[in-house]
Motif scaffolding. Sequence first.
Motif: not given
Length: 243
Positions: A1-21
């Motif tokens: 399911m798509t995640i949005t914050v006040n209409g701004i999408e948190i994309t899967e690419a963003m999540v994958q980029a953040e995961l290593p941290s």
Amino acid sequence: MTITVNGIEITEAMVQAELPSHEQTPNPRDAAVQQLVLHQLLLAKARAAGFDNANEGEAIGALLDKELQFAPVDEAACEAYYNAHPEYFRQGDSAAASHILFKAEGGDELAKSLTRAKAEGVLAEVQANPGRFADLAREHSSCPSSQQGGALGQFGRGQMVPEFEQAVFGTDAGNITPNLVETQFGYHIIQVTERSEGGQISLDEVKPRLQQYLNEMAARQAMHDYLNTLVQAADIKGYTMPA
């Protein structure tokens, strides 16, 4: 399911980029999503307040400097805390401990969050296998004591910063503190190896350091409350933020 914050999408690419941290956390994906959500909320708030810096960390830092307000702790509050916790103020107590220090680089709230996530992961590992404490200290600690497996030797009250001291003298010898300990230096995992009790320290002796400690606690609570306010007011879809 798509995640949005006040209409701004948190994309899967963003999540994958953040995961290593967040690889060392119990739930890396949750930690990554939560960090991205908080970052988006803080960034949007910073820009709305006119802090439209090219550097997102600087914009968020400027926002927090402006928004986080709390009443400084007075002498009455210090005295009340002192009277409620006499066991924290005993003269002559000594201890020996080892620690693993995680120092946040960059100084902004995002960097601190990422460092804390890594520290939580190592804490879970050392709690599961205390015998690896020295090895994990050599591998992860930012303190020069890492070369000695994190060993700090013996010290008395007043020789360490208040948060570190309180954690050590509130933990029995042979145990690891159950939670991370945050000080001005970063996040610590502490293993207490020796404890020896002494007498009582007067309020006048500890008041300056106690007042500083209570003010830092108030600042952390203000940050927690502020982030919670942003989350409660936001329209977050596709993900439920923890309380």
